[in-house]
Scaffold this active site. Sequence first.
Site: not given
Ligand code: MLT
Length: 201
Positions: A103, A153, A184
């Site tokens: 992520s 996701d 996700h």
């Molecule tokens: C991010 O902020 O890098 C993406 O939205 C994934 C997350 O939730 O961290």
Amino acid sequence: ELSFIHRFVPATKPGRPPLLLLHGTGGNEDDLLPLGKIIAPGSALLSPRGKILENGMPRFFRRLAEGVFDEADVRMRANQLADFIGEARAAYELDAPVAVGFSNGANIAAAMLMLRPEVLAGAALLRAMVPLSEPPKADLTGKLVLMISGQLDPIIPTDNAEQLAAQLTAAGALVNHKVLPTGHGLSQQDLSLTQSWLTNV
Ligand code: MLT
């Protein structure tokens, strides 16, 4: 003192590249160590904590909203993390690591691939999206990249992940992009696919 709070687990098996473990939003340097031990038994593990705090949750760069990134910060933080990798390689006598990011950690790894391609030996990007709308022209010739996306996701539309795969491929990376029928969060399949991909890096 190295420039990121981190955990380091030395290798117990020679000849395998170290893993750079990059946590998701709200994670920390401890989170992915068990995963690292499962997917790469005996490899050195380097696991930094992201320097940004969003409502108390560590991250690797600032965002304006979910999925909307502060791209100037993405660039600055990717360069800081790349510098840390150099420090850690010298301190612990490591080869260039393979990033395994989840992520937000996958997104900073993707940004590093584009901004500082020499610091990573390869990257497994789990639930990554496009980190830079106008990436610099990077040379990723021959670099192995695994991307695993979730078809369901809610944060990352599949075409956004495909766009990242296309950007990396255009830069010369050998991208293996898998889309799993999941969301996700990570599944058992993410671990087994990453584990077997790592044996070829
Ligand atoms: C991010 O902020 O890098 C993406 O939205 C994934 C997350 O939730 O961290």
